[in-house]
Scaffold this motif. Sequence first.
Motif, PDB file in Angstrom:
ATOM      1  N   GLN A   1      61.068  37.032  23.595  1.00 24.00           N
ATOM      2  CA  GLN A   1      60.210  37.029  24.772  1.00 24.00           C
ATOM      3  C   GLN A   1      60.301  38.381  25.452  1.00 24.00           C
ATOM      4  OE1 GLN A   1      61.102  33.546  27.222  1.00 24.00           O
ATOM      5  NE2 GLN A   1      59.233  32.674  26.413  1.00 24.00           N
ATOM      6  N   HIS A   2      59.295  38.666  26.264  1.00 16.89           N
ATOM      7  CA  HIS A   2      59.203  39.943  26.953  1.00 16.89           C
ATOM      8  C   HIS A   2      59.145  39.705  28.460  1.00 16.89           C
ATOM      9  CE1 HIS A   2      58.447  41.923  23.087  1.00 16.89           C
ATOM     10  NE2 HIS A   2      57.637  40.917  22.814  1.00 16.89           N
TER      11      HIS A   2
ATOM     12  N   THR B   1      63.436  39.990  33.056  1.00 19.57           N
ATOM     13  CA  THR B   1      62.529  40.773  33.893  1.00 19.57           C
ATOM     14  C   THR B   1      62.475  42.189  33.336  1.00 19.57           C
ATOM     15  OG1 THR B   1      64.267  41.478  35.452  1.00 19.57           O
ATOM     16  CG2 THR B   1      63.146  39.389  35.921  1.00 19.57           C
ATOM     17  N   PHE B   2      61.544  42.981  33.853  1.00 22.09           N
ATOM     18  CA  PHE B   2      61.364  44.345  33.366  1.00 22.09           C
ATOM     19  C   PHE B   2      62.462  45.246  33.897  1.00 22.09           C
ATOM     20  CE2 PHE B   2      59.233  48.567  34.123  1.00 22.09           C
ATOM     21  CZ  PHE B   2      59.244  48.966  32.802  1.00 22.09           C
TER      22      PHE B   2
ATOM     23  N   PRO C   1      51.672  46.782  32.532  1.00 25.87           N
ATOM     24  CA  PRO C   1      52.316  46.264  31.319  1.00 25.87           C
ATOM     25  C   PRO C   1      51.568  46.678  30.060  1.00 25.87           C
ATOM     26  CG  PRO C   1      51.034  44.537  32.359  1.00 25.87           C
ATOM     27  CD  PRO C   1      50.946  45.733  33.274  1.00 25.87           C
ATOM     28  N   ILE C   2      51.718  47.923  29.673  1.00 27.51           N
ATOM     29  CA  ILE C   2      50.973  48.480  28.542  1.00 27.51           C
ATOM     30  C   ILE C   2      51.186  47.671  27.270  1.00 27.51           C
ATOM     31  CG2 ILE C   2      50.745  50.508  27.061  1.00 27.51           C
ATOM     32  CD1 ILE C   2      49.574  50.897  29.831  1.00 27.51           C
ATOM     33  N   ARG C   3      52.383  47.130  27.085  1.00 28.22           N
ATOM     34  CA  ARG C   3      52.719  46.469  25.820  1.00 28.22           C
ATOM     35  C   ARG C   3      52.025  45.121  25.632  1.00 28.22           C
ATOM     36  NH1 ARG C   3      56.910  49.233  23.310  1.00 28.22           N
ATOM     37  NH2 ARG C   3      58.043  50.684  24.650  1.00 28.22           N
TER      38      ARG C   3
ATOM     39  N   ASN D   1      43.560  44.428  24.490  1.00 26.19           N
ATOM     40  CA  ASN D   1      42.644  43.306  24.662  1.00 26.19           C
ATOM     41  C   ASN D   1      42.928  42.523  25.934  1.00 26.19           C
ATOM     42  OD1 ASN D   1      41.319  43.906  22.283  1.00 26.19           O
ATOM     43  ND2 ASN D   1      42.464  42.417  21.061  1.00 26.19           N
ATOM     44  N   VAL D   2      44.175  42.586  26.408  1.00 28.40           N
ATOM     45  CA  VAL D   2      44.534  41.927  27.665  1.00 28.40           C
ATOM     46  C   VAL D   2      44.597  42.948  28.799  1.00 28.40           C
ATOM     47  CG1 VAL D   2      46.262  40.499  28.834  1.00 28.40           C
ATOM     48  CG2 VAL D   2      45.819  40.176  26.402  1.00 28.40           C
TER      49      VAL D   2
END
Length: 208
Positions: free
Chosen positions: A3-4, A36-37, A141-143, A147-148
Amino acid sequence: MTQHYFSPDPDSTSRPTTIDLVLPDLHLRLTTDRGTFSPDKIDLGTRILLETVPTPPPNGHLLDLGCGYGPIALTMAARAPHATILGVDVNPRALALATTNAHNNHLHNATFALTNPDGTPTPHTTTPLTGPFDAIWSNPPIRIGKNVLHPLLHTWLNRLTPGGTAHLVVQKHLGADSLHRWLDTQGHPTERIASRAGYRILRTTRPA
């Protein structure tokens, strides 16, 4: 399953810790957690953004898109105490931390809201999301993939006030220059205002 930080429901075992955000004009102590980031330190891109952007509008409604546990939103809140700041994210664990961090740092002009990945409110979101916003600051959140990401940015940039500006920090090797070109072609006039340590700071302005 891996998960990210942009997962709506992180399943990483909670392990809270604290880190410090120290800038020339402020010092914030922030609680972070796994799932979390950048939970172990302030992300370099975030730091470069906060060291580069001009002072936010002193009043009005300001947005941190993809706020995580709150370093960008809370810096905005500290630098513009008479403005209202909204931080949005898809990660409820991060939003709970951001709310706690706002309280612990006495930054009561910052609030946080849960959104879907496309920027729409969840069934539990009660905070208005449509703006308009006088400024947007974001380490997007570039990653999540184009498409999103592209519809997400298009949605929120269209919520700027006419003449309002957004400042985005993007790594060069993750497509900062191609994103710059895409923004221009989509009617979001954009310029690079800084380049440092492999990061670009992009400023896009909604036409008046």
